[in-house]
Design a protein around this motif. Sequence first.
Motif, PDB file in Angstrom:
ATOM      1  N   ALA A   1      43.733  35.373  41.461  1.00  0.00           N
ATOM      2  CA  ALA A   1      42.316  35.743  41.521  1.00  0.00           C
ATOM      3  C   ALA A   1      41.675  35.242  42.806  1.00  0.00           C
ATOM      4  O   ALA A   1      40.850  35.942  43.420  1.00  0.00           O
ATOM      5  N   LEU A   2      42.046  34.042  43.248  1.00  0.00           N
ATOM      6  CA  LEU A   2      41.469  33.497  44.476  1.00  0.00           C
ATOM      7  C   LEU A   2      41.890  34.325  45.681  1.00  0.00           C
ATOM      8  O   LEU A   2      41.063  34.665  46.547  1.00  0.00           O
ATOM      9  N   ALA A   3      43.176  34.677  45.746  1.00  0.00           N
ATOM     10  CA  ALA A   3      43.647  35.486  46.872  1.00  0.00           C
ATOM     11  C   ALA A   3      43.027  36.882  46.855  1.00  0.00           C
ATOM     12  O   ALA A   3      42.587  37.394  47.898  1.00  0.00           O
ATOM     13  N   ALA A   4      42.969  37.509  45.681  1.00  0.00           N
ATOM     14  CA  ALA A   4      42.435  38.867  45.597  1.00  0.00           C
ATOM     15  C   ALA A   4      40.952  38.912  45.942  1.00  0.00           C
ATOM     16  O   ALA A   4      40.498  39.815  46.661  1.00  0.00           O
ATOM     17  N   SER A   5      40.167  37.958  45.450  1.00  0.00           N
ATOM     18  CA  SER A   5      38.728  37.965  45.733  1.00  0.00           C
ATOM     19  C   SER A   5      38.444  37.706  47.205  1.00  0.00           C
ATOM     20  O   SER A   5      37.551  38.330  47.798  1.00  0.00           O
ATOM     21  N   ALA A   6      39.193  36.787  47.819  1.00  0.00           N
ATOM     22  CA  ALA A   6      38.990  36.535  49.249  1.00  0.00           C
ATOM     23  C   ALA A   6      39.392  37.742  50.076  1.00  0.00           C
ATOM     24  O   ALA A   6      38.717  38.096  51.061  1.00  0.00           O
TER      25      ALA A   6
ATOM     26  N   VAL B   1      42.481  45.534  57.461  1.00  0.00           N
ATOM     27  CA  VAL B   1      42.301  44.386  56.573  1.00  0.00           C
ATOM     28  C   VAL B   1      42.700  44.753  55.151  1.00  0.00           C
ATOM     29  O   VAL B   1      43.278  43.939  54.419  1.00  0.00           O
ATOM     30  N   ALA B   2      42.427  46.000  54.734  1.00  0.00           N
ATOM     31  CA  ALA B   2      42.807  46.432  53.391  1.00  0.00           C
ATOM     32  C   ALA B   2      44.324  46.447  53.226  1.00  0.00           C
ATOM     33  O   ALA B   2      44.855  46.027  52.183  1.00  0.00           O
ATOM     34  N   LEU B   3      45.032  46.934  54.233  1.00  0.00           N
ATOM     35  CA  LEU B   3      46.497  46.963  54.155  1.00  0.00           C
ATOM     36  C   LEU B   3      47.073  45.551  54.095  1.00  0.00           C
ATOM     37  O   LEU B   3      47.945  45.253  53.267  1.00  0.00           O
ATOM     38  N   VAL B   4      46.581  44.679  54.969  1.00  0.00           N
ATOM     39  CA  VAL B   4      47.070  43.292  54.968  1.00  0.00           C
ATOM     40  C   VAL B   4      46.674  42.590  53.673  1.00  0.00           C
ATOM     41  O   VAL B   4      47.465  41.825  53.089  1.00  0.00           O
ATOM     42  N   GLY B   5      45.448  42.841  53.196  1.00  0.00           N
ATOM     43  CA  GLY B   5      44.998  42.206  51.963  1.00  0.00           C
ATOM     44  C   GLY B   5      45.816  42.627  50.759  1.00  0.00           C
ATOM     45  O   GLY B   5      46.070  41.816  49.854  1.00  0.00           O
ATOM     46  N   ALA B   6      46.250  43.873  50.726  1.00  0.00           N
ATOM     47  CA  ALA B   6      47.092  44.330  49.619  1.00  0.00           C
ATOM     48  C   ALA B   6      48.431  43.602  49.614  1.00  0.00           C
ATOM     49  O   ALA B   6      48.923  43.165  48.555  1.00  0.00           O
ATOM     50  N   VAL B   7      49.030  43.447  50.796  1.00  0.00           N
ATOM     51  CA  VAL B   7      50.314  42.746  50.892  1.00  0.00           C
ATOM     52  C   VAL B   7      50.149  41.283  50.499  1.00  0.00           C
ATOM     53  O   VAL B   7      50.972  40.715  49.764  1.00  0.00           O
ATOM     54  N   TRP B   8      49.067  40.653  50.975  1.00  0.00           N
ATOM     55  CA  TRP B   8      48.845  39.225  50.684  1.00  0.00           C
ATOM     56  C   TRP B   8      48.617  38.996  49.191  1.00  0.00           C
ATOM     57  O   TRP B   8      49.201  38.085  48.587  1.00  0.00           O
ATOM     58  N   THR B   9      47.772  39.814  48.571  1.00  0.00           N
ATOM     59  CA  THR B   9      47.471  39.635  47.152  1.00  0.00           C
ATOM     60  C   THR B   9      48.708  39.858  46.292  1.00  0.00           C
ATOM     61  O   THR B   9      49.013  39.058  45.393  1.00  0.00           O
ATOM     62  N   ALA B  10      49.430  40.946  46.557  1.00  0.00           N
ATOM     63  CA  ALA B  10      50.637  41.211  45.777  1.00  0.00           C
ATOM     64  C   ALA B  10      51.688  40.128  45.996  1.00  0.00           C
ATOM     65  O   ALA B  10      52.362  39.696  45.043  1.00  0.00           O
ATOM     66  N   GLY B  11      51.827  39.680  47.248  1.00  0.00           N
ATOM     67  CA  GLY B  11      52.798  38.631  47.525  1.00  0.00           C
ATOM     68  C   GLY B  11      52.464  37.324  46.823  1.00  0.00           C
ATOM     69  O   GLY B  11      53.359  36.646  46.288  1.00  0.00           O
ATOM     70  N   ALA B  12      51.170  36.966  46.802  1.00  0.00           N
ATOM     71  CA  ALA B  12      50.769  35.737  46.120  1.00  0.00           C
ATOM     72  C   ALA B  12      51.013  35.841  44.625  1.00  0.00           C
ATOM     73  O   ALA B  12      51.489  34.885  43.980  1.00  0.00           O
ATOM     74  N   GLY B  13      50.716  37.008  44.041  1.00  0.00           N
ATOM     75  CA  GLY B  13      50.931  37.165  42.613  1.00  0.00           C
ATOM     76  C   GLY B  13      52.401  37.119  42.236  1.00  0.00           C
ATOM     77  O   GLY B  13      52.797  36.421  41.284  1.00  0.00           O
TER      78      GLY B  13
END
Length: 356
Positions: free
Chosen positions: A178-183, A198-210
């Motif tokens: 939740a913290l990664a996805a909201s940020a 930023v959307a493309l990078v954010g998708a990779v970061w959120t999925a990777g963290a989860g």
Amino acid sequence: MTTPAEPTDPRTPDEPVTASEPHGPDARSTYEPVAAPPAPPERIRVRGGVVAPILSLLVAAACVVATVALARFAVGTASGQRLDQLILSGAQSQEDRFSALAELAVGSVSVPVIIGVLVLAVVLVLIRRRPGLLVPLAALVAGANVTTQVVKHLVVVREALGPGIDVTPNSFPSGHTALAASAAVALVLASGAARWLVALVGAVWTAGAGIGTLVLGWHRPSDVVGAILVVATWTFLVLCVDGIHSRLRRSRLARASARGRRRAGAPAVAGRPRHGVLDSAASALLALVGLVATIVGLLTLASLSLPLDLQDAAQQSAGYTGTAALVCGGTALWLALVLVLRVPHVPERPRGERVP
């Protein structure tokens, strides 16, 4: 015989007839004209801006329903807990292969990194001269993370409902995810022309963290999916409110510009703001990847033979693969919808460009 008396004139013979007392057929010509009634206010028509807020509200409601259904199945039923346990075992079996990547992804969701991302979002908002975005972005980040903690500690309580189930109390939803996805989504909404990247990078970061929390055994798959659903709910609520505010703002701008129009009776039209080409391309790419990954994940999970064997390595691997695809697909679809349903900003028209 007497003659009739002539009518008397109240004026003296020497008093001339003044112009203020006209007589005869031309008497009306000296009257002052009556002022014309004021013209009716110019009709304002604002195009667009209704569908996006309505869709955002509907998607937010769907996310709430999905979160409740997921919690009841994965936490409140024995079959859901067995599926969760099978997938978690399959994820932990991948630790030797992906431990470095998992630790890197989970380690990036730290307090200094999150603070840096949020500070960058604030700086971008101020550079773009949109301070009004600070309140909705703060509501999104705070609301999503507070909701996660409240649900985790006060609403959903996990108890083992069958043999072979590891007890992990107060784990739904995942706070790290939740913290990664909201940020990530806050930075997407704060960005300008680079929003698509930023959307493309954010998708990779959120999925990777989860997925990283699964591999390290920190959380169950339902925890990760639930966290993304909670953040998505707050995201679309904020987009709904922002869309309504944007439409009202365009109406005010149209009325202000209509006051200076010379042609009376012509309706003032405020056109619909349009998305950029790169935003549209990124949303299409995310939607395509998200649909394919989601379908693959659902079909893989549906192919698991029943009853589930918690010790079957093949089922464990298939469950983990399907869940990883589902997390990636859901994250991509979420950010694709963010790019689509986000209402583009309509800047104030400079005073010198208005029609006199």
